[in-house]
Motif scaffolding. Structure first.
Motif: not given
Length: 143
Positions: A34-43, A45-58
């Motif tokens: 998850l940390e790696h995915v967040d780092a890639t997202i920051r590359l 979209a630096p201003d994107f808030v990762q916490e805005s992505i809700l967890p997917k629950v089955f």
């Protein structure tokens, strides 16, 4: 007798602690990923808030069955039946027993599941198909 029970309890405890250790290791790996995915997202979209992505629950659908539950339901219906029943009739009874909405979609899903159970049980010799009426086979328990 108590030595046997104690040995079984010790074995059960060892199994459980091993499972906990595997879960911790998997959780650690998921956190790192998850940390790696967040780092890639920051590359991208630096201003994107990762916490805005809700967890997917089955959440399994209400028509979901646990292992062996569908087979037990189908066989119990056939055991108390006065005569052979069609796949569709058995499916309708299961829908009614579970208190599900009686619509065409859920009935089609249940009919496919019941048909699969019946074909499997026919191969093992527990049920047999008697005759075909329209589109549906008639089934009964082998006595």
């Amino acid at each position: 007798m108590t030595d046997y029970a104690l040995e079984q309890l010790k074995r059960k405890r060892a199994d459980m602690t091993g499972e906990i250790a595997r879960c911790h290791a998997r959780l650690q790996q998921l956190s790192t990923d998850l940390e790696h995915v967040d780092a890639t997202i920051r590359l991208f979209a630096p201003d994107f808030v990762q916490e805005s992505i809700l967890p997917k629950v089955f959440a399994p659908p209400k028509s979901w069955s646990k292992r062996g539950e569908m087979s037990r339901a189908v066989l119990s219906i056939l055991r108390v039946a006065k005569g052979p029943l069609s796949t569709r009739e058995i499916a309708a009874m299961i829908v009614q027993q579970r208190g599900l909405e009686h619509d065409k979609g859920i009935l089609d899903v249940m009919t496919r599941r019941v048909g699969h159970v019946l074909r499997d049980k026919r191969e093992t010799g527990l049920v047999r198909s008697v005759e075909e009426t329209g589109l549906w086979l008639q089934w009964e328990v082998v006595r």
